[in-house]
Design an enzyme around this catalytic site. Structure first.
Site, PDB file in Angstrom:
ATOM      1  N   HIS A  72      12.321 -35.076  -2.079  1.00 61.10           N
ATOM      2  CA  HIS A  72      12.741 -34.687  -0.728  1.00 61.10           C
ATOM      3  C   HIS A  72      11.540 -34.751   0.219  1.00 61.10           C
ATOM      4  CE1 HIS A  72      16.822 -32.442  -1.219  1.00 61.10           C
ATOM      5  NE2 HIS A  72      16.794 -33.564  -1.909  1.00 61.10           N
ATOM      6  N   TYR A 201      17.622 -24.312   5.750  1.00 65.63           N
ATOM      7  CA  TYR A 201      17.293 -22.889   5.880  1.00 65.63           C
ATOM      8  C   TYR A 201      17.836 -22.423   7.230  1.00 65.63           C
ATOM      9  CZ  TYR A 201      13.886 -23.311   2.051  1.00 65.63           C
ATOM     10  OH  TYR A 201      13.278 -23.493   0.825  1.00 65.63           O
ATOM     11  N   PRO A 293      11.678 -15.652  -2.962  1.00 65.13           N
ATOM     12  CA  PRO A 293      11.940 -17.074  -3.239  1.00 65.13           C
ATOM     13  C   PRO A 293      12.075 -17.941  -1.985  1.00 65.13           C
ATOM     14  CG  PRO A 293      13.874 -15.752  -3.726  1.00 65.13           C
ATOM     15  CD  PRO A 293      12.778 -14.803  -3.411  1.00 65.13           C
ATOM     16  N   LYS A 297       7.917 -20.751  -4.003  1.00 64.73           N
ATOM     17  CA  LYS A 297       6.542 -20.757  -4.515  1.00 64.73           C
ATOM     18  C   LYS A 297       6.404 -20.260  -5.952  1.00 64.73           C
ATOM     19  CE  LYS A 297       5.295 -22.642  -1.460  1.00 64.73           C
ATOM     20  NZ  LYS A 297       4.978 -23.978  -1.758  1.00 64.73           N
ATOM     21  N   TYR A 385       4.795 -25.431   2.378  1.00 66.40           N
ATOM     22  CA  TYR A 385       5.980 -25.721   1.554  1.00 66.40           C
ATOM     23  C   TYR A 385       5.672 -26.758   0.471  1.00 66.40           C
ATOM     24  CZ  TYR A 385      10.998 -25.859   0.602  1.00 66.40           C
ATOM     25  OH  TYR A 385      12.236 -25.733   0.000  1.00 66.40           O
TER      26      TYR A 385
HETATM   27  P1  FAS Z   1       9.281 -15.990 -16.358  1.00 64.38           P
HETATM   28  O1  FAS Z   1       9.775 -14.634 -15.989  1.00 64.38           O
HETATM   29  O2  FAS Z   1      10.066 -17.189 -15.968  1.00 64.38           O
HETATM   30  O3  FAS Z   1       9.122 -16.091 -17.949  1.00 64.38           O
HETATM   31  C1  FAS Z   1       8.628 -15.000 -18.686  1.00 64.38           C
HETATM   32  C2  FAS Z   1       9.106 -15.184 -20.115  1.00 64.38           C
HETATM   33  O4  FAS Z   1       8.483 -14.163 -20.927  1.00 64.38           O
HETATM   34  C3  FAS Z   1      10.618 -14.992 -20.256  1.00 64.38           C
HETATM   35  O5  FAS Z   1      11.184 -16.059 -20.981  1.00 64.38           O
HETATM   36  C4  FAS Z   1      10.754 -13.671 -20.990  1.00 64.38           C
HETATM   37  O6  FAS Z   1      11.875 -13.642 -21.857  1.00 64.38           O
HETATM   38  C5  FAS Z   1       9.460 -13.610 -21.781  1.00 64.38           C
HETATM   39  N1  FAS Z   1       9.031 -12.254 -22.131  1.00 64.38           N
HETATM   40  C6  FAS Z   1       9.073 -11.143 -21.368  1.00 64.38           C
HETATM   41  N2  FAS Z   1       8.589 -10.085 -22.063  1.00 64.38           N
HETATM   42  C7  FAS Z   1       8.211 -10.553 -23.295  1.00 64.38           C
HETATM   43  C8  FAS Z   1       7.650  -9.949 -24.454  1.00 64.38           C
HETATM   44  N3  FAS Z   1       7.368  -8.636 -24.479  1.00 64.38           N
HETATM   45  N4  FAS Z   1       7.394 -10.722 -25.537  1.00 64.38           N
HETATM   46  C9  FAS Z   1       7.665 -12.056 -25.509  1.00 64.38           C
HETATM   47  N5  FAS Z   1       8.224 -12.687 -24.442  1.00 64.38           N
HETATM   48  C10 FAS Z   1       8.491 -11.931 -23.352  1.00 64.38           C
HETATM   49  N6  FAS Z   1      10.985 -19.171  -7.782  1.00 64.38           N
HETATM   50  C11 FAS Z   1      11.125 -20.241  -6.984  1.00 64.38           C
HETATM   51  O7  FAS Z   1      10.141 -20.970  -6.771  1.00 64.38           O
HETATM   52  N7  FAS Z   1      12.360 -20.532  -6.397  1.00 64.38           N
HETATM   53  C12 FAS Z   1      13.475 -19.770  -6.675  1.00 64.38           C
HETATM   54  O8  FAS Z   1      14.550 -20.044  -6.163  1.00 64.38           O
HETATM   55  C13 FAS Z   1      13.381 -18.664  -7.536  1.00 64.38           C
HETATM   56  N8  FAS Z   1      14.482 -17.912  -7.853  1.00 64.38           N
HETATM   57  C14 FAS Z   1      14.325 -16.826  -8.698  1.00 64.38           C
HETATM   58  C15 FAS Z   1      15.433 -16.015  -9.077  1.00 64.38           C
HETATM   59  C16 FAS Z   1      15.247 -14.892  -9.907  1.00 64.38           C
HETATM   60  C17 FAS Z   1      16.448 -14.035 -10.305  1.00 64.38           C
HETATM   61  C18 FAS Z   1      13.966 -14.544 -10.332  1.00 64.38           C
HETATM   62  C19 FAS Z   1      13.749 -13.283 -11.150  1.00 64.38           C
HETATM   63  C20 FAS Z   1      12.881 -15.346  -9.993  1.00 64.38           C
HETATM   64  C21 FAS Z   1      13.061 -16.492  -9.195  1.00 64.38           C
HETATM   65  N9  FAS Z   1      11.995 -17.327  -8.855  1.00 64.38           N
HETATM   66  C22 FAS Z   1      12.107 -18.403  -8.058  1.00 64.38           C
HETATM   67  C23 FAS Z   1      10.721 -17.119  -9.416  1.00 64.38           C
HETATM   68  C24 FAS Z   1      10.719 -17.704 -10.801  1.00 64.38           C
HETATM   69  O9  FAS Z   1      11.053 -19.067 -10.745  1.00 64.38           O
HETATM   70  C25 FAS Z   1       9.371 -17.424 -11.376  1.00 64.38           C
HETATM   71  O10 FAS Z   1       8.336 -17.633 -10.444  1.00 64.38           O
HETATM   72  C26 FAS Z   1       9.099 -18.215 -12.618  1.00 64.38           C
HETATM   73  O11 FAS Z   1      10.145 -17.977 -13.518  1.00 64.38           O
HETATM   74  C27 FAS Z   1       7.739 -17.759 -13.149  1.00 64.38           C
HETATM   75  O12 FAS Z   1       7.617 -18.243 -14.426  1.00 64.38           O
HETATM   76  P2  FAS Z   1       6.856 -17.367 -15.549  1.00 64.38           P
HETATM   77  O13 FAS Z   1       5.625 -16.801 -14.974  1.00 64.38           O
HETATM   78  O14 FAS Z   1       6.823 -18.242 -16.735  1.00 64.38           O
HETATM   79  O15 FAS Z   1       7.799 -16.079 -15.807  1.00 64.38           O
HETATM   80  C1  PHB Z   2      16.783 -23.312  -5.223  1.00 64.56           C
HETATM   81  O1  PHB Z   2      17.255 -24.466  -5.166  1.00 64.56           O
HETATM   82  O2  PHB Z   2      17.087 -22.502  -6.133  1.00 64.56           O
HETATM   83  C2  PHB Z   2      15.826 -22.852  -4.143  1.00 64.56           C
HETATM   84  C3  PHB Z   2      15.333 -23.789  -3.246  1.00 64.56           C
HETATM   85  C4  PHB Z   2      14.450 -23.379  -2.245  1.00 64.56           C
HETATM   86  C5  PHB Z   2      14.098 -22.044  -2.159  1.00 64.56           C
HETATM   87  C6  PHB Z   2      14.602 -21.108  -3.077  1.00 64.56           C
HETATM   88  C7  PHB Z   2      15.475 -21.515  -4.069  1.00 64.56           C
HETATM   89  O3  PHB Z   2      13.261 -21.643  -1.178  1.00 64.56           O
END
Ligand code: FAS
Ligand code: PHB
Length: 401
Positions: A72, A201, A293, A297, A385
């Site tokens: 994109h 957005y 989100p 980032k 971005y």
């Molecule tokens: P993660 O949380 O992804 O991974 C951590 C891992 O550690 C998990 O698999 C968990 O099961 C494991 N774990 C936890 N405790 C443990 C333990 N005691 N022992 C062993 N394993 C354990 N970011 C964006 O850029 N765009 C988005 O749209 C977006 N939407 C999101 C929606 C939600 C609901 C959430 C919560 C986050 C969102 N994020 C988004 C942010 C998300 O993408 C995170 O930044 C990303 O998952 C970060 O990755 P990790 O640091 O690997 O953490």
């Molecule tokens: C998504 O596609 O999940 C998404 C894209 C852009 C954002 C947040 C989430 O800023």
């Protein structure tokens, strides 16, 4: 069990770190508390920055992303029914982003790790990280009903916001910076082609809305809702009606509807834990920081952290110098705080804060107007971005990957 790097968590941070270390010939073990299906199906991030795309390709993990991902070159901002496109390459000297979901990144990295990498244990819950102050840190964990210990040279906590690794930093040394927003995102997946070819957005008097996508046939959309909203409180047609209102334009653009296949609510918070290193424990990704989100980032910050750690460990092995390991926290936090600022700016620019005064609401509209009239304002958004350099704060840091 014994390894050089113990990685707690198999989300994008832990999985990519395992891949980078494998490619560098450094052994690691990944402990993941949940099962493979959970990690692969957890609906989260959707946008990869240019730097993340480059890292995945260089790590031999970008094949399917290049085949199935969607490049994109811009996003559209909407308010008061008007549309303004932010042209990334024109404003950043050629950078763009890739639409390729976190679920797909994790599937690709898990497949590579199981095929070529070191041990990746699912159902292995880390109970505590111990001995981080010494030179033999260890992870106590439970796997298949038995408690075990993983002896390491280094431990990297990639276990997310609710993980245990961060707890190994003494409270007296921990500094937490956080902000919780009074709203959340209600997100849906729908089997309908996206109604626009780029992300939209929208700032609306009724609240924020985001039109995103997962593929040419699957849409991903979000609505701002009050914090604590129960997703079950919203019927599918009610969601489509509200999306249609908030995404409306004065030029007759239409939102296509389709079957909703997933619905969830994401809380909105900013959170940074300093330090990101304690002895031989290093924190990466959501274990160290959370961004709302809005700026897409979260996942990309996690990538920057693990790239920084892997480079530092290779530097130590190849030169005997621990300089990059010693500057790990400073290097990561420089980028983290720029992403926190960008995510805060995007969130306050586009969401309706119920507590905002009429003055603050006019300021918000004035901020939005600037993107249509000021190239420097649009360039600042485009730069944030498409991504910050991985070594923004490193002393004499090398240019972006
Ligand atoms: P993660 O949380 O992804 O991974 C951590 C891992 O550690 C998990 O698999 C968990 O099961 C494991 N774990 C936890 N405790 C443990 C333990 N005691 N022992 C062993 N394993 C354990 N970011 C964006 O850029 N765009 C988005 O749209 C977006 N939407 C999101 C929606 C939600 C609901 C959430 C919560 C986050 C969102 N994020 C988004 C942010 C998300 O993408 C995170 O930044 C990303 O998952 C970060 O990755 P990790 O640091 O690997 O953490
Ligand atoms: C998504 O596609 O999940 C998404 C894209 C852009 C954002 C947040 C989430 O800023």
């Amino acid at each position: 069990m014994r390894t050089t790097v113990g990685i707690v968590g198999a989300g994008p941070a832990g999985l990519l770190l395992a891949r980078l270390l494998h490619r560098a010939g450094i052994d690691a073990v990944v402990l993941e508390s949940r099962d493979r299906a959970y990690v692969e199906q957890r609906q989260r991030a959707g946008i990869l920055e240019q730097g993340t795309v480059d890292v995945l390709r260089a790590a031999g993990a970008g094949g399917r992303m290049d085949r199935e991902g969607l490049r994109h070159d811009g996003i559209e901002l909407r308010h008061a029914g008007r549309r303004h496109r932010i042209d990334f390459p024109a404003l950043t000297g050629g950078r763009s982003v890739m639409v390729y979901a976190q679920t797909e990144v994790c599937k690709d990295l898990i497949a590579l790790q199981l095929k070529e990498g070191g041990p990746l244990l699912f159902g292995a819950e880390a109970l505590a990280v111990e001995g981080a102050e010494g030179d033999r840190p260890r992870v106590r964990f439970r796997h298949e009903g038995r408690e075990d210990v993983l002896e390491c040279d280094y431990v990297v906590g990639c276990d997310g916001f609710w993980g245990v690794a961060r707890k190994a930093v003494p409270a007296a040394l921990s500094r937490v910076f956080e902000r919780t927003y009074p709203f959340a995102w209600l997100g849906i997946l729908a089997d309908v082609p996206p109604s626009h070819d780029e992300l939209v957005y929208a700032r609306h008097d009724r609240g924020f809305a985001l039109l995103s996508m997962r593929s040419p046939t699957v849409s991903r959309l979000y609505l701002q809702v009050p914090a604590g909203t129960d997703p079950a409180a919203w019927g599918d047609e009610e969601i489509w009606d509200e999306l249609e209102r908030r995404l409306e334009t004065t030029d007759g653009w239409r939102l296509r509807r389709g079957p909703v296949t997933a619905k969830s609510v994401t809380p909105m918070r900013s959170h940074v834990h300093e330090p990101m290193r304690h002895g031989r424990l290093f924190l990466a990704g959501d274990a160290a920081h959370i961004v709302p989100p809005t700026g897409a980032k979260g996942l990309n910050l996690a990538v920057g952290d693990v790239v920084t750690f892997a480079r530092a460990l290779v530097h130590l092995r190849d030169t005997g110098s621990a300089a990059l390991l010693d500057s790990y926290g400073e290097t990561c936090l420089g980028r983290v705080w720029q992403a926190e600022r960008f995510s805060y700016d995007m969130t306050t620019l586009l969401h309706r804060d119920p507590a905002a005064s009429p003055f603050e609401e006019r300021l918000q509209l004035a901020r939005l107007e600037r993107f249509a009239t000021s190239r420097s304002a649009a360039a600042d958004l485009a730069e944030g971005y498409t991504g910050f350099p991985f070594e923004a704060a490193a002393p004499g840091g090398t240019p972006r990957p």
